[in-house]
Design a protein around this motif. Structure first.
Motif, short mmCIF file in Angstrom:
data_model
loop_
_atom_site.label_atom_id
_atom_site.label_comp_id
_atom_site.label_asym_id
_atom_site.label_seq_id
_atom_site.Cartn_x
_atom_site.Cartn_y
_atom_site.Cartn_z
N LEU A 101 0.74 -1.12 0.02
CA LEU A 101 -0.07 0.00 0.00
C LEU A 101 0.87 1.27 -0.13
O LEU A 101 0.56 2.25 -0.53
CB LEU A 101 -0.95 -0.08 1.32
CG LEU A 101 -2.27 -0.86 0.98
CD1 LEU A 101 -3.02 -0.93 2.52
CD2 LEU A 101 -2.75 -1.07 -0.15
N SER A 102 2.02 1.21 1.06
CA SER A 102 2.86 2.48 0.90
C SER A 102 3.37 2.58 -0.57
O SER A 102 3.60 3.82 -1.07
CB SER A 102 3.77 2.17 1.92
OG SER A 102 3.50 2.31 3.21
N SER A 103 3.72 1.36 -1.15
CA SER A 103 4.52 1.41 -2.49
C SER A 103 3.41 2.41 -3.52
O SER A 103 3.87 3.25 -4.39
CB SER A 103 4.80 0.16 -3.14
OG SER A 103 5.75 -0.35 -2.13
N ARG A 104 2.23 1.76 -3.57
CA ARG A 104 1.44 2.44 -4.53
C ARG A 104 0.86 3.67 -4.20
O ARG A 104 0.68 4.60 -5.04
CB ARG A 104 -0.05 1.59 -4.16
CG ARG A 104 -1.29 2.09 -5.16
CD ARG A 104 -0.58 2.16 -6.71
NE ARG A 104 -0.62 0.67 -7.13
CZ ARG A 104 -0.34 0.40 -8.50
NH1 ARG A 104 -0.36 1.36 -9.35
NH2 ARG A 104 -0.18 -0.86 -8.77
N LEU A 105 0.87 4.30 -3.00
CA LEU A 105 0.76 5.61 -2.33
C LEU A 105 1.96 6.59 -3.10
O LEU A 105 1.84 7.60 -3.43
CB LEU A 105 0.63 5.60 -0.99
CG LEU A 105 0.53 7.21 -0.60
CD1 LEU A 105 -0.66 7.87 -0.83
CD2 LEU A 105 0.56 7.17 1.10
N ALA A 106 3.19 5.87 -2.79
CA ALA A 106 4.24 6.83 -3.18
C ALA A 106 4.19 6.82 -4.85
O ALA A 106 4.56 8.05 -5.36
CB ALA A 106 5.64 5.95 -3.09
N LYS A 107 3.68 6.05 -5.60
CA LYS A 107 3.35 5.94 -7.09
C LYS A 107 2.41 7.13 -7.29
O LYS A 107 2.64 7.93 -8.36
CB LYS A 107 2.96 4.61 -7.95
CG LYS A 107 3.01 4.72 -9.30
CD LYS A 107 2.64 3.59 -9.81
CE LYS A 107 2.81 3.44 -11.36
NZ LYS A 107 1.84 4.61 -12.15
N VAL A 108 1.29 7.01 -6.68
CA VAL A 108 0.28 8.07 -6.87
C VAL A 108 1.01 9.39 -6.64
O VAL A 108 0.66 10.27 -7.57
CB VAL A 108 -1.01 7.77 -5.97
CG1 VAL A 108 -1.40 9.21 -5.90
CG2 VAL A 108 -1.59 6.62 -6.13
#
Length: 363
Positions: free
Chosen positions: A77-84
Motif C-alpha cells: 500500500l505504501s508503494s502504491r501511495l508513493a506512485k500516486v
C-alpha cells in the motif's frame, strides 16, 4: 613659489582621487550586496513570483514512507501511495516506500528524523507520542495524517494443529514478530493478558519468516498483526492450510482494563485463508498514516487529497482488498495522535469536525 603651487596641486589631486575612490566604494558595495542577495536567494524570488502567478507551492524532494516487511500489507500500500504521489503531486517529488521493522521502528524513524512519513499501528503511535511503554520520552514530532483500516491480531496455526485455545499454548514455540515491531509488542500484551506469556517459548521473526516456520512445523503458532488476508499467510495456506485461533472476551477485557484501549473486537471471515471453515472472533488495532511535523503543510494536504480521490482509491484496492476500508468518512476513526496541520486543513475544508484531542498542537 613654483614649489608651493606644485605642492598645492598635488594635495588637490590626492583629495580628488580619494573622493573618487570613496564614491566608487559606496556604489560598488551597494551593487555587491545586491549581487550577493541574488546569489544566496536565487530561487526565493522565483518561488514567490510563481506562487503569485500560478499558486504553485515549493516542491519537497525525496519524501520517504516507512512501511513494513514485504510479506505484510504496509509495503504494497505504501508503494502504491508513493506512485500516486510521484504521478500526480505538485508539492513533492521522488516519493518512495521503504521496508522496515514496521510500527515501533517506524515511530523511532519519525522521532529521529530518518523518515518523513510512515504507516503504523494507532496504539504504537499513541505510545510514542505519550512516551509510554517501549518509548522513554514523548515524541514531539509525530503527527497523524489518516486512519486507514483495521489491523487484525492473528493467532495462526496449521489447520491440523491440536492447539484450539490460548490455554493450549503451554510449552509451545510461538513466533511473536520481528524485534522492535508492533506485532512483537501486541503479541506480548495479548499473551500476558491471557496469562500464558511465561508458558511459551517466543521466537522473534517477521511476517514472512514466521509464516514459513509455521509451514515447516518449526513453530506451533505465528502471531501476526496486519490486514486480512495477510499475503505471507495466504501464500503458506496454499501449501499447508491454516486457521485462526479465537481470542476470547476475557482476554480483550483484561487488555482494555490494563490500559490498552486501542484493541477492539472484530471477526475474521471464514474464507480468509485456505483451511478456515468458520468465522473467528479476534481483536484488532487500526493502521494509520503518520508524518513528521517538519513536512510542509501543503505537501501533507495534497497527500491526503490524492489519497481520497476515487481513482487513487481504486488503484490501492487493486493492490490489497484491505484498502476497501480506506474512506474519507472514516479518516479520523481510531486516530490516536494530533493531526498534522496540513491534514487538519484538508478535513476542515471537507466539512469534517475534528475532535479536540486530534487538533494540531499550537506552535
Amino acid at each position: 613659489m613654483n614649489n608651493k603651487w606644485m605642492k598645492i596641486a598635488a594635495i588637490f589631486a590626492i583629495f580628488v582621487l580619494a573622493f573618487s575612490v570613496a564614491a566608487a566604494g559606496c556604489t560598488g558595495g551597494q551593487n555587491g550586496q545586491d549581487d550577493e542577495d541574488n546569489q544566496d536567494q536565487p530561487d526565493n524570488g522565483t518561488d514567490e513570483q510563481d506562487g503569485q502567478d500560478g499558486g504553485q507551492e515549493a516542491v519537497m524532494d525525496n519524501l520517504k514512507i516507512n512501511s513494513g516487511g514485504t510479506g505484510g500489507v504496509y509495503f504494497p500500500l505504501s508503494s502504491r501511495l508513493a506512485k500516486v504521489l510521484n504521478d500526480d503531486a505538485k508539492t513533492m517529488k521522488g516519493a518512495s516506500a521503504v521496508t522496515s521493522g514496521a510500527s515501533v521502528a517506524n515511530e523511532k524513524a519519525i522521532r529521529n528524523g530518518d523518515t518523513q512519513a510512515a504507516m503504523i499501528q494507532n496504539d504504537i503511535a499513541a505510545y510514542g507520542y505519550q512516551g509510554k511503554y517501549m518509548f522513554e520520552e514523548p515524541d514531539e514530532h509525530i503527527r497523524g495524517v489518516a486512519a486507514l483500516y483495521p489491523e487484525t491480531i492473528q493467532f495462526v496455526v496449521r489447520a491440523d494443529s491440536d492447539i484450539n485455545t490460548i490455554k493450549d499454548l503451554d510449552g509451545k514455540k510461538v513466533a511473536i514478530g520481528a524485534p522492535g515491531s508492533g506485532t512483537a509488542v501486541a503479541a506480548e500484551q495479548v499473551l500476558k493478558a491471557a496469562n500464558v506469556w511465561e508458558d511459551v517459548t517466543p521466537v522473534r521473526q517477521d511476517f514472512s519468516k514466521a509464516a514459513q516456520s509455521l509451514r515447516l512445523g518449526q513453530v506451533d503458532l505465528a502471531i501476526l498483526v496486519g490486514g486480512l488476508p495477510t499475503p505471507a499467510v495466504s501464500e503458506v495456506a496454499t501449501q499447508k492450510p491454516v486457521r485462526l485461533m479465537e481470542i476470547p472476551d476475557s482476554t480483550l477485557n483484561t487488555l482494555q482494563e490494563s490500559g490498552y484501549p486501542y484493541y477492539v473486537r472484530v471477526n475474521a471471515p471464514a474464507d480468509t485463508y485456505k483451511g478456515m471453515e468458520e468465522k473467528t472472533k479476534t481483536i484488532a488495532v487500526k493502521a494509520i498514516l503518520v508524518a513528521r511535523d517538519s513536512v510542509p503543510d501543503a505537501a501533507i494536504k495534497e497527500m491526503v487529497s490524492l489519497l481520497y480521490k476515487d481513482e487513487n482509491l481504486k488503484t490501492l484496492r487493486a493492490v490489497h482488498k484491505k484498502a476497501e476500508n480506506i474512506a474519507l468518512d472514516t479518516a479520523l476513526n481510531g486516530m490516536s495522535i494530533p493531526l498534522h496541520p496540513g491534514a487538519a486543513q484538508y478535513y476542515k475544508e471537507q466539512g469534517m469536525s475534528i475532535p479536540e484531542e486530534m487538533q494540531p498542537p499550537e506552535g
